[in-house]
Design a protein around this motif. Structure first.
Motif, mmCIF file in Angstrom:
data_model
loop_
_atom_site.group_PDB
_atom_site.id
_atom_site.type_symbol
_atom_site.label_atom_id
_atom_site.label_comp_id
_atom_site.label_asym_id
_atom_site.label_seq_id
_atom_site.Cartn_x
_atom_site.Cartn_y
_atom_site.Cartn_z
ATOM 1 N N LEU A 89 0.841 -1.193 0.000
ATOM 2 C CA LEU A 89 0.000 0.000 0.000
ATOM 3 C C LEU A 89 0.879 1.246 0.000
ATOM 4 C CD1 LEU A 89 -2.849 1.302 0.342
ATOM 5 C CD2 LEU A 89 -2.521 1.097 2.812
ATOM 6 N N PHE A 90 0.491 2.243 -0.812
ATOM 7 C CA PHE A 90 1.220 3.516 -0.780
ATOM 8 C C PHE A 90 1.199 4.097 0.634
ATOM 9 C CE2 PHE A 90 0.314 3.859 -5.448
ATOM 10 C CZ PHE A 90 1.623 4.030 -5.860
ATOM 11 N N LYS A 99 -1.661 11.588 -2.880
ATOM 12 C CA LYS A 99 -3.060 11.181 -2.929
ATOM 13 C C LYS A 99 -3.129 9.692 -3.242
ATOM 14 C CE LYS A 99 -5.263 15.496 -4.322
ATOM 15 N NZ LYS A 99 -6.045 16.173 -5.382
ATOM 16 N N ILE A 100 -4.041 9.016 -2.561
ATOM 17 C CA ILE A 100 -4.275 7.594 -2.814
ATOM 18 C C ILE A 100 -5.772 7.444 -3.119
ATOM 19 C CG2 ILE A 100 -4.123 5.261 -1.868
ATOM 20 C CD1 ILE A 100 -1.990 6.322 0.076
ATOM 21 N N PRO A 101 -6.139 6.832 -4.238
ATOM 22 C CA PRO A 101 -5.271 6.132 -5.182
ATOM 23 C C PRO A 101 -4.415 7.062 -6.040
ATOM 24 C CG PRO A 101 -7.522 6.161 -6.000
ATOM 25 C CD PRO A 101 -7.580 6.740 -4.624
ATOM 26 N N HIS A 102 -3.341 6.478 -6.560
ATOM 27 C CA HIS A 102 -2.525 7.124 -7.582
ATOM 28 C C HIS A 102 -3.329 7.033 -8.879
ATOM 29 C CE1 HIS A 102 1.060 6.554 -10.522
ATOM 30 N NE2 HIS A 102 0.770 7.838 -10.408
ATOM 31 N N MET A 103 -3.755 8.186 -9.386
ATOM 32 C CA MET A 103 -4.630 8.178 -10.552
ATOM 33 C C MET A 103 -4.190 9.256 -11.537
ATOM 34 S SD MET A 103 -8.793 8.634 -10.687
ATOM 35 C CE MET A 103 -8.968 7.645 -9.220
ATOM 36 N N PHE A 129 -2.302 5.522 -14.989
ATOM 37 C CA PHE A 129 -2.338 4.690 -13.783
ATOM 38 C C PHE A 129 -3.629 4.905 -12.994
ATOM 39 C CE2 PHE A 129 2.133 5.198 -14.707
ATOM 40 C CZ PHE A 129 2.771 4.065 -14.230
ATOM 41 N N VAL A 130 -4.133 3.840 -12.385
ATOM 42 C CA VAL A 130 -5.193 3.927 -11.377
ATOM 43 C C VAL A 130 -4.949 2.789 -10.385
ATOM 44 C CG1 VAL A 130 -7.660 3.958 -10.876
ATOM 45 C CG2 VAL A 130 -6.874 4.680 -13.117
ATOM 46 N N HIS A 131 -4.371 3.092 -9.219
ATOM 47 C CA HIS A 131 -4.091 2.031 -8.239
ATOM 48 C C HIS A 131 -3.736 2.631 -6.885
ATOM 49 C CE1 HIS A 131 0.505 2.271 -8.600
ATOM 50 N NE2 HIS A 131 0.042 3.140 -9.467
ATOM 51 N N SER A 132 -3.991 1.834 -5.839
ATOM 52 C CA SER A 132 -3.647 2.219 -4.474
ATOM 53 C C SER A 132 -2.489 1.405 -3.918
ATOM 54 C CB SER A 132 -4.856 2.034 -3.547
ATOM 55 O OG SER A 132 -5.924 2.862 -3.954
#
Length: 197
Positions: free
Chosen positions: A103-104, A111-115, A139-142
């Motif tokens: 997890l970040f 910011k989470i998610p990284h988008m 990208f789209v992910h946490s």
């Protein structure tokens, strides 16, 4: 011809639309016997890694995937499934590439998610042939794949460096979505489809 592992955890529509734009033939893999019909395999994925691994286990395809000698590409959660373990659901994954999914860290002030779009630093690898270094991908992910120079073939910095793409033998993974990444993503999908077995 590309076979897409159909295990109920992938955003298959956007991927198939991209393959159709590129005139790359594809079909769905629902059973172990289906693997024989295809030269290249894609494992898509969105959502929760632990839940995705459970769905993949439920298909009975896990051992067949681990045994593949054909080029395999995991996308987003599909890439994370190739790793050993995910903090998301404290899940044991395929362990094809011995790195972990984490997890970040919110304390990095990110910011989470990284988008969104990020510049990706690529290494000399056939998957990125014809893609400019520092090209942008979406990208789209946490959760992220820990950076490991042994397996890393592309990196991105979001608070700290992490692996944007990894490879071990015939298994490749990308954290970004090539099917949503414009010309650079299309080039990557074309390159994957052209990899020799």
């Amino acid at each position: 011809m590309i076979g897409i592992v159909n295990y109920g955890a992938g955003n298959i529509f956007s991927l198939t639309a991209a393959l159709e734009r590129l005139d790359i033939q594809y079909g769905m893999i629902n059973t172990e016997a289906d693997f024989d019909q295809y030269t290249h395999i894609i494992i898509p994925g969105v959502g929760h890694a632990g839940a995705a691994m459970k769905k993949l286990n439920d298909t009975g395809l896990v051992n067949a995937i681990r045994a593949l000698k054909k080029p395999v590409l995991g996308i987003c959660v599909g890439m994370q499934l190739l790793t050993a373990h995910s903090e998301e659901g404290d899940a044991a994954l395929l362990n094809i590439i011995p790195v972990n999914t984490k997890l970040f860290d919110k304390e990095l002030g990110i910011k989470i998610p990284h988008m969104g779009w990020n510049n990706v630093d690529t290494k000399n690898n056939l998957l990125f042939h014809g893609v400019e270094n520092s090209a942008q991908f979406y990208f789209v992910h946490s959760y992220f794949i820990e950076y490991n120079p042994t397996f890393d073939i592309a990196a991105v910095n979001y608070g700290a460096p992490f692996s944007a793409a990894i490879q071990r033998d015939n298994f490749f993974g990308v954290q970004f979505h090539p099917e949503k990444s414009g010309a650079a993503g299309e080039q990557l999908l074309r390159n994957f489809s052209n990899l020799k077995q």
